[in-house]
Design a protein around this motif. Structure first.
Motif, PDB file in Angstrom:
ATOM      1  N   THR A 153      16.617   1.395  11.854  1.00 62.23           N
ATOM      2  CA  THR A 153      17.031   0.014  11.629  1.00 62.23           C
ATOM      3  C   THR A 153      15.923  -0.923  12.102  1.00 62.23           C
ATOM      4  O   THR A 153      15.052  -0.537  12.876  1.00 62.23           O
ATOM      5  N   GLY A 154      15.981  -2.167  11.617  1.00 62.54           N
ATOM      6  CA  GLY A 154      15.020  -3.173  12.039  1.00 62.54           C
ATOM      7  C   GLY A 154      13.604  -2.917  11.557  1.00 62.54           C
ATOM      8  O   GLY A 154      12.644  -3.357  12.183  1.00 62.54           O
ATOM      9  N   PHE A 155      13.469  -2.249  10.422  1.00 64.21           N
ATOM     10  CA  PHE A 155      12.151  -1.829   9.940  1.00 64.21           C
ATOM     11  C   PHE A 155      11.527  -2.844   8.991  1.00 64.21           C
ATOM     12  O   PHE A 155      12.189  -3.726   8.452  1.00 64.21           O
ATOM     13  N   ARG A 156      10.232  -2.660   8.791  1.00 65.42           N
ATOM     14  CA  ARG A 156       9.472  -3.336   7.738  1.00 65.42           C
ATOM     15  C   ARG A 156       8.851  -2.249   6.867  1.00 65.42           C
ATOM     16  O   ARG A 156       8.292  -1.291   7.389  1.00 65.42           O
ATOM     17  N   ILE A 157       8.991  -2.366   5.547  1.00 70.54           N
ATOM     18  CA  ILE A 157       8.386  -1.379   4.647  1.00 70.54           C
ATOM     19  C   ILE A 157       6.893  -1.665   4.583  1.00 70.54           C
ATOM     20  O   ILE A 157       6.457  -2.659   3.991  1.00 70.54           O
ATOM     21  N   SER A 158       6.089  -0.811   5.208  1.00 69.73           N
ATOM     22  CA  SER A 158       4.647  -1.038   5.266  1.00 69.73           C
ATOM     23  C   SER A 158       3.896  -0.313   4.152  1.00 69.73           C
ATOM     24  O   SER A 158       2.729  -0.628   3.896  1.00 69.73           O
ATOM     25  N   SER A 159       4.543   0.652   3.511  1.00 72.55           N
ATOM     26  CA  SER A 159       3.937   1.317   2.346  1.00 72.55           C
ATOM     27  C   SER A 159       5.055   1.890   1.498  1.00 72.55           C
ATOM     28  O   SER A 159       5.897   2.637   1.996  1.00 72.55           O
ATOM     29  N   ARG A 160       5.064   1.513   0.210  1.00 73.02           N
ATOM     30  CA  ARG A 160       6.083   2.010  -0.696  1.00 73.02           C
ATOM     31  C   ARG A 160       5.759   3.421  -1.153  1.00 73.02           C
ATOM     32  O   ARG A 160       4.618   3.866  -1.126  1.00 73.02           O
ATOM     33  N   TRP A 161       6.797   4.069  -1.645  1.00 71.42           N
ATOM     34  CA  TRP A 161       6.660   5.437  -2.145  1.00 71.42           C
ATOM     35  C   TRP A 161       5.780   5.464  -3.397  1.00 71.42           C
ATOM     36  O   TRP A 161       5.851   4.567  -4.242  1.00 71.42           O
ATOM     37  N   GLY A 162       4.957   6.516  -3.501  1.00 70.92           N
ATOM     38  CA  GLY A 162       4.165   6.737  -4.700  1.00 70.92           C
ATOM     39  C   GLY A 162       2.860   5.989  -4.745  1.00 70.92           C
ATOM     40  O   GLY A 162       2.116   6.102  -5.732  1.00 70.92           O
ATOM     41  N   ALA A 163       2.550   5.217  -3.697  1.00 77.70           N
ATOM     42  CA  ALA A 163       1.317   4.438  -3.690  1.00 77.70           C
ATOM     43  C   ALA A 163       0.092   5.339  -3.780  1.00 77.70           C
ATOM     44  O   ALA A 163       0.050   6.407  -3.168  1.00 77.70           O
ATOM     45  N   GLN A 164      -0.900   4.903  -4.543  1.00 76.56           N
ATOM     46  CA  GLN A 164      -2.175   5.625  -4.576  1.00 76.56           C
ATOM     47  C   GLN A 164      -2.931   5.310  -3.295  1.00 76.56           C
ATOM     48  O   GLN A 164      -3.238   4.158  -3.008  1.00 76.56           O
ATOM     49  N   ARG A 165      -3.219   6.325  -2.498  1.00 78.66           N
ATOM     50  CA  ARG A 165      -3.865   6.129  -1.217  1.00 78.66           C
ATOM     51  C   ARG A 165      -5.392   6.145  -1.349  1.00 78.66           C
ATOM     52  O   ARG A 165      -5.949   6.976  -2.077  1.00 78.66           O
ATOM     53  N   VAL A 166      -6.049   5.236  -0.626  1.00 75.45           N
ATOM     54  CA  VAL A 166      -7.499   5.247  -0.451  1.00 75.45           C
ATOM     55  C   VAL A 166      -7.730   5.315   1.059  1.00 75.45           C
ATOM     56  O   VAL A 166      -7.466   4.348   1.784  1.00 75.45           O
ATOM     57  N   LEU A 167      -8.174   6.467   1.548  1.00 76.97           N
ATOM     58  CA  LEU A 167      -8.308   6.718   2.982  1.00 76.97           C
ATOM     59  C   LEU A 167      -9.765   6.622   3.391  1.00 76.97           C
ATOM     60  O   LEU A 167     -10.609   7.370   2.881  1.00 76.97           O
ATOM     61  N   ASN A 168     -10.056   5.698   4.290  1.00 77.45           N
ATOM     62  CA  ASN A 168     -11.441   5.468   4.734  1.00 77.45           C
ATOM     63  C   ASN A 168     -12.377   5.286   3.543  1.00 77.45           C
ATOM     64  O   ASN A 168     -13.520   5.749   3.532  1.00 77.45           O
ATOM     65  N   GLY A 169     -11.869   4.630   2.493  1.00 75.67           N
ATOM     66  CA  GLY A 169     -12.670   4.352   1.311  1.00 75.67           C
ATOM     67  C   GLY A 169     -12.706   5.457   0.286  1.00 75.67           C
ATOM     68  O   GLY A 169     -13.314   5.302  -0.776  1.00 75.67           O
ATOM     69  N   THR A 170     -12.021   6.593   0.556  1.00 75.52           N
ATOM     70  CA  THR A 170     -12.032   7.731  -0.357  1.00 75.52           C
ATOM     71  C   THR A 170     -10.668   7.878  -1.027  1.00 75.52           C
ATOM     72  O   THR A 170      -9.653   7.987  -0.325  1.00 75.52           O
ATOM     73  N   PRO A 171     -10.591   7.883  -2.381  1.00 72.64           N
ATOM     74  CA  PRO A 171      -9.300   8.075  -3.047  1.00 72.64           C
ATOM     75  C   PRO A 171      -8.670   9.410  -2.639  1.00 72.64           C
ATOM     76  O   PRO A 171      -9.343  10.434  -2.570  1.00 72.64           O
ATOM     77  N   ALA A 172      -7.375   9.378  -2.352  1.00 75.89           N
ATOM     78  CA  ALA A 172      -6.643  10.571  -1.925  1.00 75.89           C
ATOM     79  C   ALA A 172      -5.417  10.741  -2.817  1.00 75.89           C
ATOM     80  O   ALA A 172      -5.166   9.935  -3.720  1.00 75.89           O
ATOM     81  N   ARG A 173      -4.656  11.784  -2.551  1.00 69.73           N
ATOM     82  CA  ARG A 173      -3.438  12.019  -3.339  1.00 69.73           C
ATOM     83  C   ARG A 173      -2.434  10.903  -3.080  1.00 69.73           C
ATOM     84  O   ARG A 173      -2.509  10.206  -2.060  1.00 69.73           O
ATOM     85  N   PRO A 174      -1.511  10.694  -3.995  1.00 69.24           N
ATOM     86  CA  PRO A 174      -0.510   9.638  -3.795  1.00 69.24           C
ATOM     87  C   PRO A 174       0.268   9.846  -2.493  1.00 69.24           C
ATOM     88  O   PRO A 174       0.403  10.962  -1.991  1.00 69.24           O
ATOM     89  N   HIS A 175       0.789   8.757  -1.985  1.00 67.01           N
ATOM     90  CA  HIS A 175       1.590   8.798  -0.770  1.00 67.01           C
ATOM     91  C   HIS A 175       3.041   9.063  -1.150  1.00 67.01           C
ATOM     92  O   HIS A 175       3.691   8.201  -1.759  1.00 67.01           O
ATOM     93  N   TYR A 176       3.536  10.244  -0.807  1.00 61.13           N
ATOM     94  CA  TYR A 176       4.881  10.638  -1.211  1.00 61.13           C
ATOM     95  C   TYR A 176       5.908  10.329  -0.124  1.00 61.13           C
ATOM     96  O   TYR A 176       6.830  11.107   0.107  1.00 61.13           O
ATOM     97  N   GLY A 177       5.741   9.203   0.547  1.00 64.57           N
ATOM     98  CA  GLY A 177       6.700   8.787   1.552  1.00 64.57           C
ATOM     99  C   GLY A 177       6.927   7.299   1.499  1.00 64.57           C
ATOM    100  O   GLY A 177       6.161   6.551   0.891  1.00 64.57           O
ATOM    101  N   VAL A 178       7.995   6.853   2.154  1.00 66.56           N
ATOM    102  CA  VAL A 178       8.247   5.435   2.394  1.00 66.56           C
ATOM    103  C   VAL A 178       7.946   5.200   3.865  1.00 66.56           C
ATOM    104  O   VAL A 178       8.567   5.814   4.729  1.00 66.56           O
ATOM    105  N   ASP A 179       6.983   4.336   4.161  1.00 68.56           N
ATOM    106  CA  ASP A 179       6.608   4.053   5.545  1.00 68.56           C
ATOM    107  C   ASP A 179       7.465   2.911   6.073  1.00 68.56           C
ATOM    108  O   ASP A 179       7.446   1.791   5.529  1.00 68.56           O
ATOM    109  N   LEU A 180       8.204   3.193   7.154  1.00 67.70           N
ATOM    110  CA  LEU A 180       9.089   2.218   7.768  1.00 67.70           C
ATOM    111  C   LEU A 180       8.518   1.862   9.138  1.00 67.70           C
ATOM    112  O   LEU A 180       8.592   2.654  10.083  1.00 67.70           O
TER     113      LEU A 180
END
Length: 275
Positions: A153-180
């Motif tokens: 409870t009391g969360f903020r959605i900081s990353s939606r499900w399915g987002a294309q991730r770019v980690l340290n400037g490098t494209p990575a696999r999609p983010h298969y989670g909802v970040d709360l």
């Protein structure tokens, strides 16, 4: 509730509502989120065998309930068919395309983005086997029938499900989670009943990780926990505490990464949350 939180949740709810539909036929009723990353909740005759695009993937419960998940790359149409007792019923569903943003995450330790140390690679391989075994669980239950609650409870959605991730400037696999995003130490609660099939306190990528089987191959995952309060083999009820939010594993701040798989298809857990 703050205006920012109201706006975030309103936006998430509007996106999640995409693809909501109902399909009915004799002996086969389907409701749910007919969208990439979504699901269909089915009702048919008890113990019917359920086919998805011609492949037998699950079976209905004694009450005739079942679930089918649509992954991020689900095709534009999916055929669901129930067979048994000399009967057949089928429906073809139109699957709406998902809306997947690009998310950039910088400042991660290189070992969590492109690990190269042989000992670390060996550890990661062992952990993959542990997680694969957990996701292979198939308890005979249908705890998904009444939908899910948010696990914090009391969360903020900081990353939606399915987002294309770019980690340290490098494209990575999609983010298969909802970040709360919530403060460290926030209690994580079971969003629905199920059985704990994995409880690991210190995995390289996930940190503290719990997996719950809700029946018929529907598994939810809870990542980056600072504390685990359950053990493998334990049955939990909706609302039972699972552990505490942390920032263990590959994380730059305290949050809960909430994931879901249906028979190894990545799906969006937020689309099963009751409104």
């Amino acid at each position: 509730m703050t205006p920012d939180r109201r706006a975030l949740l309103a936006g998430a709810a509007a996106w999640a509502a995409a693809g909501t539909a109902r399909a009915q036929a004799a002996d086969l009723d389907l409701t749910g989120r007919f969208v990439q990353g979504g699901h269909a909740l089915g009702r048919t005759w008890p113990r019917a065998l359920v086919f998805v695009d011609g492949e037998a993937l699950t079976a209905a419960s004694p009450t005739g309930d079942f679930i089918v998940g649509f992954d991020r790359d689900a095709p534009a149409s999916v055929q669901i068919e129930a067979r048994g007792d000399g009967r057949t019923a089928r429906r073809t569903l139109d699957i709406a395309p998902g809306d997947f943003p690009i998310t950039r995450v910088d400042g991660l330790p290189p070992s969590t983005v492109e690990p190269s140390d042989p000992a670390l690679l060996e550890r990661i391989a062992r952990e993959v086997e542990i997680k694969t075994e957990g996701f292979a669980s198939r308890i005979d239950a249908d705890h998904f029938r009444d939908g899910f609650d948010w696990p914090v409870t009391g969360f903020r959605i900081s990353s939606r499900w399915g987002a294309q991730r770019v980690l340290n400037g490098t494209p990575a696999r999609p983010h298969y989670g909802v970040d709360l995003a919530v403060p460290a130490g926030t209690v994580i609660r079971a969003p629905a009943a199920g059985r704990v099939v994995l409880a690991q306190p210190d995995l390289h990528f996930e940190g503290g990780l719990t997996l719950i089987d809700h029946g018929q191959g529907l598994i939810t995952a809870y990542l980056h926990q600072s504390r685990l309060d359950v053990r493998a083999g334990q049955d939990v009820r909706r609302g039972d505490p699972l552990g505490r939010v942390g920032m263990t594993g590959r994380a730059t701040g305290p949050h809960l990464c909430w994931r879901m798989k249906w028979r190894n298809r990545n799906t969006d857990p937020s689309l099963l949350v009751k409104t």
